[in-house]
Design a protein around this motif. Structure first.
Motif, short mmCIF file in Angstrom:
data_model
loop_
_atom_site.label_atom_id
_atom_site.label_comp_id
_atom_site.label_asym_id
_atom_site.label_seq_id
_atom_site.Cartn_x
_atom_site.Cartn_y
_atom_site.Cartn_z
N ASP B 107 0.85 -1.21 0.00
CA ASP B 107 0.00 0.00 0.00
C ASP B 107 0.88 1.26 0.00
O ASP B 107 0.63 2.21 -0.74
CB ASP B 107 -0.96 0.00 1.21
CG ASP B 107 -0.22 -0.15 2.54
OD1 ASP B 107 0.71 -0.98 2.63
OD2 ASP B 107 -0.56 0.57 3.49
N TYR B 108 1.91 1.24 0.84
CA TYR B 108 2.79 2.39 0.96
C TYR B 108 3.70 2.50 -0.28
O TYR B 108 3.87 3.59 -0.84
CB TYR B 108 3.64 2.25 2.23
CG TYR B 108 4.65 3.35 2.39
CD1 TYR B 108 4.28 4.61 2.86
CD2 TYR B 108 5.99 3.14 2.05
CE1 TYR B 108 5.20 5.62 3.00
CE2 TYR B 108 6.92 4.15 2.19
CZ TYR B 108 6.53 5.39 2.66
OH TYR B 108 7.45 6.40 2.78
N ILE B 109 4.22 1.37 -0.71
CA ILE B 109 5.16 1.37 -1.85
C ILE B 109 4.48 1.92 -3.11
O ILE B 109 5.10 2.61 -3.91
CB ILE B 109 5.73 -0.05 -2.06
CG1 ILE B 109 6.61 -0.44 -0.85
CG2 ILE B 109 6.50 -0.17 -3.37
CD1 ILE B 109 7.01 -1.90 -0.79
N LEU B 110 3.20 1.63 -3.26
CA LEU B 110 2.48 2.05 -4.48
C LEU B 110 1.67 3.33 -4.28
O LEU B 110 0.77 3.63 -5.07
CB LEU B 110 1.56 0.90 -4.93
CG LEU B 110 2.26 -0.43 -5.21
CD1 LEU B 110 1.24 -1.50 -5.57
CD2 LEU B 110 3.28 -0.29 -6.33
N ARG B 111 1.98 4.09 -3.22
CA ARG B 111 1.13 5.23 -2.84
C ARG B 111 0.99 6.30 -3.93
O ARG B 111 -0.01 7.01 -3.95
CB ARG B 111 1.62 5.86 -1.53
CG ARG B 111 3.00 6.52 -1.63
CD ARG B 111 3.59 6.78 -0.26
NE ARG B 111 4.93 7.33 -0.32
CZ ARG B 111 6.04 6.62 -0.57
NH1 ARG B 111 5.96 5.32 -0.82
NH2 ARG B 111 7.23 7.21 -0.58
N ASP B 112 1.97 6.39 -4.81
CA ASP B 112 1.89 7.44 -5.85
C ASP B 112 1.30 6.93 -7.16
O ASP B 112 1.23 7.68 -8.13
CB ASP B 112 3.28 8.05 -6.10
CG ASP B 112 3.78 8.79 -4.87
OD1 ASP B 112 2.94 9.35 -4.14
OD2 ASP B 112 5.00 8.79 -4.64
N MET B 113 0.89 5.68 -7.20
CA MET B 113 0.32 5.14 -8.44
C MET B 113 -1.20 5.32 -8.47
O MET B 113 -1.86 5.27 -7.44
CB MET B 113 0.66 3.66 -8.59
CG MET B 113 2.12 3.43 -8.94
SD MET B 113 2.44 1.68 -9.26
CE MET B 113 1.64 1.48 -10.85
N GLU B 114 -1.70 5.47 -9.68
CA GLU B 114 -3.15 5.54 -9.86
C GLU B 114 -3.75 4.13 -9.77
O GLU B 114 -3.05 3.15 -9.96
CB GLU B 114 -3.45 6.06 -11.26
CG GLU B 114 -3.32 7.55 -11.42
CD GLU B 114 -3.78 7.92 -12.82
OE1 GLU B 114 -4.81 8.58 -12.95
OE2 GLU B 114 -3.07 7.52 -13.79
N HIS B 115 -5.04 4.07 -9.60
CA HIS B 115 -5.79 2.80 -9.67
C HIS B 115 -5.32 1.76 -8.66
O HIS B 115 -5.38 0.56 -8.92
CB HIS B 115 -5.72 2.19 -11.08
CG HIS B 115 -6.12 3.15 -12.13
ND1 HIS B 115 -7.41 3.64 -12.24
CD2 HIS B 115 -5.41 3.74 -13.13
CE1 HIS B 115 -7.46 4.48 -13.26
NE2 HIS B 115 -6.28 4.58 -13.81
N VAL B 116 -4.80 2.24 -7.53
CA VAL B 116 -4.43 1.31 -6.46
C VAL B 116 -5.48 1.43 -5.35
O VAL B 116 -5.83 2.54 -4.94
CB VAL B 116 -3.03 1.64 -5.89
CG1 VAL B 116 -2.70 0.74 -4.70
CG2 VAL B 116 -1.97 1.49 -6.96
N TRP B 117 -5.99 0.29 -4.92
CA TRP B 117 -6.96 0.25 -3.82
C TRP B 117 -6.28 -0.41 -2.62
O TRP B 117 -5.83 -1.54 -2.73
CB TRP B 117 -8.18 -0.58 -4.22
CG TRP B 117 -9.02 0.07 -5.24
CD1 TRP B 117 -9.01 -0.16 -6.58
CD2 TRP B 117 -10.02 1.09 -5.02
NE1 TRP B 117 -9.93 0.64 -7.21
CE2 TRP B 117 -10.56 1.42 -6.28
CE3 TRP B 117 -10.49 1.75 -3.88
CZ2 TRP B 117 -11.57 2.37 -6.43
CZ3 TRP B 117 -11.48 2.70 -4.03
CH2 TRP B 117 -12.01 3.00 -5.29
N ASN B 118 -6.25 0.30 -1.52
CA ASN B 118 -5.61 -0.24 -0.32
C ASN B 118 -6.65 -0.69 0.70
O ASN B 118 -7.48 0.10 1.13
CB ASN B 118 -4.68 0.81 0.30
CG ASN B 118 -3.54 1.16 -0.64
OD1 ASN B 118 -3.03 0.29 -1.34
ND2 ASN B 118 -3.15 2.42 -0.68
N ILE B 119 -6.56 -1.97 1.05
CA ILE B 119 -7.57 -2.59 1.92
C ILE B 119 -6.88 -3.13 3.17
O ILE B 119 -5.77 -3.65 3.08
CB ILE B 119 -8.23 -3.82 1.21
CG1 ILE B 119 -8.46 -3.59 -0.27
CG2 ILE B 119 -9.47 -4.27 1.96
CD1 ILE B 119 -9.55 -2.66 -0.63
#
Lengths: 195, 195
Positions: B107-119
Motif C-alpha cells: 500500500d505504501y510502496i504504491l502510494r503514488d500510483m493511480e488505480h491502487v486500492w488499499n484494503i
C-alpha cells in the motif's frame, strides 16, 4: 428481533453526514444526528448549543464543563451528566426503531447490542478542506487548521468516554475513504450490509 | 491506462489471505503473496525463509539483521537491502499486470500510483485465535499470545518503513471486519471497487 442500527462516525468535512442521510433514506430508517441533541436538551434543560459544544470537547479539556456543576443532583460535571443522558437516549433510540445514528460515540454506547453496524468515514485533508470551504465558506483560520482542531476535539472526546482510538479500523466493522470511493459508492456499500 | 492493483494488509488469523485469493480469482487478477518472497530470493540470493522472517521484523528489533552486512555493495543492513529489492519488485509487478498483492507494505510502496486500492482486513482477537488453532494447530504458546506477537511485529515493521500506523483507517481506502462481514461479503465489497 433487534432493530438494525447503523452508527456513522466521521472526520469533519468527509461527507459522512451526507452519506448517513442517504443511507437512512434508501433503507427507510430513522435518522438521528442533531435530533439527539434536541432530545437531550428537552430532557436535561441545557441549551442545544451547549450540548453540541460539550459533545465535541473532552471534559478534561473544557474549562466550561464545571461551570454548571450542581445543576444535576450528584455532583458530577455537567459534561459527564450530559454524557449519561445522551447514552440513555441512544440506548432508547436503538430499541425504538431501525435507524442511522451520526456521531455521539453511538458505536461504543451500543457495543453490546446485536445488529449494530459501526462505520467510520474519512477523507484526505486537502479534499476535506475544499469541501468545508464550499459548504461553510472561508473563515479567519485556514480550513486545514479548522479541520485539525475539529478532528482533535472529536478524537479526545471519544478517547475520554470510550477509552478507544477514534478512527482506528479495529473499532469499526467498515471504514471508507469517501473521497476515493465517492458518496454514492459509500452509500451502496453501507446499505448492502443490511440487505 | 494504469493497471488496477488491490493491496491487502491483514491481521494474522483474520482470513485476509483467503479473501485476497478469492478476489484475485473472481477478478482474474494475478495474485502475489509468497511469490514476492520467491522473486526477491532469486534476485538477491537470500533464502526465502530469511526474507519471510525479515519482512515481519523491524530492522531495529532484529538482532540478525546485521549478520549479513557486507553482502550488498553499499554497507546498508541486510534488512534494508531486502526492503529496497522488495520495493523495486512490487513497483515492477504493479506495472506488469492487474493484481492483488498481500502484505509487504505494498500500500505504501504504491502510494503514488493511480488505480491502487488499499484494503485492511481485521477481526476480533477471539475469532482470530479460533481460526489460527483450526488452521495451524495448537502450539506451546497460547493463540492469543501468538496473535499479539505477530500483530506487534507487523505493526513495528510497517511503522519503521512507512512512518505510518498499521491498521489506521485513514491509511486505507477500505477496512473490513472479516468476522462480522464474513469472507464472501468482504470479497464482494472488494471486487465491487473495480467493477
Amino acid at each position: 428481533m433487534a432493530n438494525s442500527i447503523i452508527t456513522i462516525s466521521r472526520e469533519f468535512g468527509s461527507g459522512g453526514r451526507t452519506i448517513a442521510k442517504k443511507v437512512a433514506e434508501e433503507l427507510e430508517y430513522a435518522y438521528y444526528d442533531k435530533e439527539i441533541i434536541e432530545e437531550v436538551a428537552q430532557s436535561t434543560g441545557y441549551t442545544p448549543e451547549y450540548i453540541a459544544e460539550a459533545g465535541e470537547y473532552s471534559p478534561t479539556g473544557n474549562i466550561f464543563s464545571y461551570a454548571f456543576v450542581g445543576r444535576d443532583q450528584s455532583g458530577i460535571s455537567a459534561a459527564d451528566y450530559l454524557w449519561i443522558a445522551q447514552q440513555k437516549l441512544i440506548l432508547d433510540i436503538a430499541k425504538r426503531e431501525p435507524c442511522v445514528i451520526v456521531g455521539r460515540c453511538a458505536d461504543y454506547i451500543l457495543r453490546d447490542m446485536e445488529h449494530v453496524w459501526n462505520i467510520f468515514i474519512h477523507a484526505p485533508l486537502e479534499d476535506r478542506a475544499r469541501r468545508i470551504v464550499e459548504k461553510y465558506g472561508e473563515r479567519d483560520t485556514s480550513p486545514e487548521k479548522r479541520l485539525r482542531d475539529k478532528d482533535k476535539k472529536r478524537s479526545v472526546n471519544y478517547k475520554y468516554y470510550t477509552d478507544q482510538e477514534w478512527g482506528k479500523s479495529q473499532n469499526y466493522h467498515l471504514t471508507l475513504d469517501s473521497s476515493r470511493l465517492g458518496i454514492d459508492k459509500c452509500t451502496d456499500i453501507i446499505t448492502g450490509l443490511v440487505h
